[in-house]
Scaffold this motif. Structure first.
Motif, PDB file in Angstrom:
ATOM      1  N   THR A  52       0.843  -1.187   0.000  1.00  0.00           N
ATOM      2  CA  THR A  52       0.000   0.000   0.000  1.00  0.00           C
ATOM      3  C   THR A  52       0.884   1.244   0.000  1.00  0.00           C
ATOM      4  N   PRO A  53       0.674   2.178  -0.917  1.00  0.00           N
ATOM      5  CA  PRO A  53       1.548   3.356  -0.994  1.00  0.00           C
ATOM      6  C   PRO A  53       1.188   4.397   0.052  1.00  0.00           C
ATOM      7  N   PRO A  54       2.072   5.377   0.277  1.00  0.00           N
ATOM      8  CA  PRO A  54       1.719   6.507   1.148  1.00  0.00           C
ATOM      9  C   PRO A  54       0.678   7.388   0.459  1.00  0.00           C
ATOM     10  N   LEU A  55       0.140   8.358   1.198  1.00  0.00           N
ATOM     11  CA  LEU A  55      -0.869   9.243   0.614  1.00  0.00           C
ATOM     12  C   LEU A  55      -0.317  10.011  -0.576  1.00  0.00           C
ATOM     13  N   LYS A  56       0.952  10.457  -0.455  1.00  0.00           N
ATOM     14  CA  LYS A  56       1.606  11.177  -1.535  1.00  0.00           C
ATOM     15  C   LYS A  56       3.001  10.601  -1.761  1.00  0.00           C
ATOM     16  N   GLY A  57       3.464  10.687  -2.995  1.00  0.00           N
ATOM     17  CA  GLY A  57       4.819  10.247  -3.295  1.00  0.00           C
ATOM     18  C   GLY A  57       5.003   8.751  -3.135  1.00  0.00           C
ATOM     19  N   VAL A  58       6.220   8.336  -2.783  1.00  0.00           N
ATOM     20  CA  VAL A  58       6.548   6.917  -2.623  1.00  0.00           C
ATOM     21  C   VAL A  58       7.280   6.722  -1.300  1.00  0.00           C
ATOM     22  N   TRP A  59       7.342   5.482  -0.844  1.00  0.00           N
ATOM     23  CA  TRP A  59       8.101   5.177   0.365  1.00  0.00           C
ATOM     24  C   TRP A  59       9.593   5.361   0.096  1.00  0.00           C
ATOM     25  N   ASP A  60      10.347   5.719   1.139  1.00  0.00           N
ATOM     26  CA  ASP A  60      11.788   5.935   0.987  1.00  0.00           C
ATOM     27  C   ASP A  60      12.476   4.714   0.399  1.00  0.00           C
ATOM     28  N   GLN A  61      12.115   3.518   0.888  1.00  0.00           N
ATOM     29  CA  GLN A  61      12.779   2.306   0.402  1.00  0.00           C
ATOM     30  C   GLN A  61      12.476   2.051  -1.068  1.00  0.00           C
TER      31      GLN A  61
END
Length: 264
Positions: free
Chosen positions: A171-180
């Motif tokens: 599941t992605p974050p609300l905006k952008g992408v996860w750091d990893q």
């Protein structure tokens, strides 16, 4: 030579990488299952691409969906059966989730294909390149100078430029992408630059759960962060450096090494 999968493990938790490398010598079923699930995503996209070439502009939405769905049900059924025979722990919920994602993707492509055919007055063969650019799947990349290697999920080639694509089922974050996910993409970008003697300025993370593509700019900051992580991974893998345990209730609770790590 270190693998991009080691960088991913380090981003999750440096201690997890240490335990994988120096304590647990077996291949985790979770890792293998994740590989098989990515193959399903790639293979179903290939089938949708082939089926899209059969579309006719006079088709209605229902006919388009039926055409795009050809052979996919049989493929999924046989693939799920094969994975279950491998005893990797594939659950009924995961099967249901993949089926839902696949057919949501088909409905989404059907609507877009219908609009494109009506707008351009072309059949499916004439619009397929709009949806599926020239690309390479599961491409093995190496940089002997950096001592890094890995498989890039997908490389799209548009107007001579190379774009790394990372396919994620999380599941992605609300905006952008996860750091990893950004670091994973940056690692593939620098390997592509070495392999094809080009420059990569942007890549994309495809979050399969929501059928959404999100861009990542491969700038100097993300490259610097990646090189620092590569050095840390080498210290753990080559020199057996024991990292500091970073307690995170959510991550630790889901980690396959929690019973080993948390005892200490």
């Amino acid at each position: 030579m270190i693998n991009i999968s080691s960088i991913k493990s380090h981003m999750y938790c440096p201690m997890k990488l240490y335990l994988q490398t120096h304590v647990d010598t077996s291949i985790s079923n979770d890792i293998q299952l994740n590989i098989e699930l990515k193959k399903i995503k790639i293979d179903t996209q290939d089938l949708i691409q082939k089926n899209m070439r059969k579309l006719k502009k006079e088709m209605n939405i229902s006919e388009i969906e039926d055409t795009l769905s050809e052979n996919i049900a049989n493929y999924l059924e046989s693939t799920f059966s094969a994975i279950q025979n491998m005893d990797l722990g594939l659950t009924t919920d995961q099967i249901l989730e993949i089926n839902n994602e696949t057919y949501f993707n088909i409905k989404n492509h059907a609507l877009k294909a219908k609009q494109a055919m009506e707008l351009l007055g072309k059949n499916g063969f004439g619009i397929v390149d709009m949806f599926f650019p020239n690309c390479m799947y599961s491409y093995l990349l190496k940089d002997t100078r950096l001592e890094v290697m890995g498989l890039c999920d997908k490389i799209e080639i548009v107007d001579g430029k190379y774009y790394p694509i990372s396919i994620k089922h999380s599941t992605p974050p609300l905006k952008g992408v996860w750091d990893q996910d950004a670091i994973d993409l940056a690692a593939n970008a620098i390997l592509i630059e070495e392999e094809f003697e080009t420059e990569v300025f942007v890549g994309f993370v495809d979050y399969a759960k929501i059928n959404e593509r999100r861009p990542v700019v491969i700038d100097v900051n993300i490259r610097k962060a990646l090189f620092e992580i590569i050095n840390e991974v080498k210290e753990i893998e080559y020199n057996k450096k024991v990292p500091t345990v970073k307690i995170n209730d959510k991550k630790c609770g889901n980690c396959e090494y929690k019973n080993i790590c948390l005892k200490e």
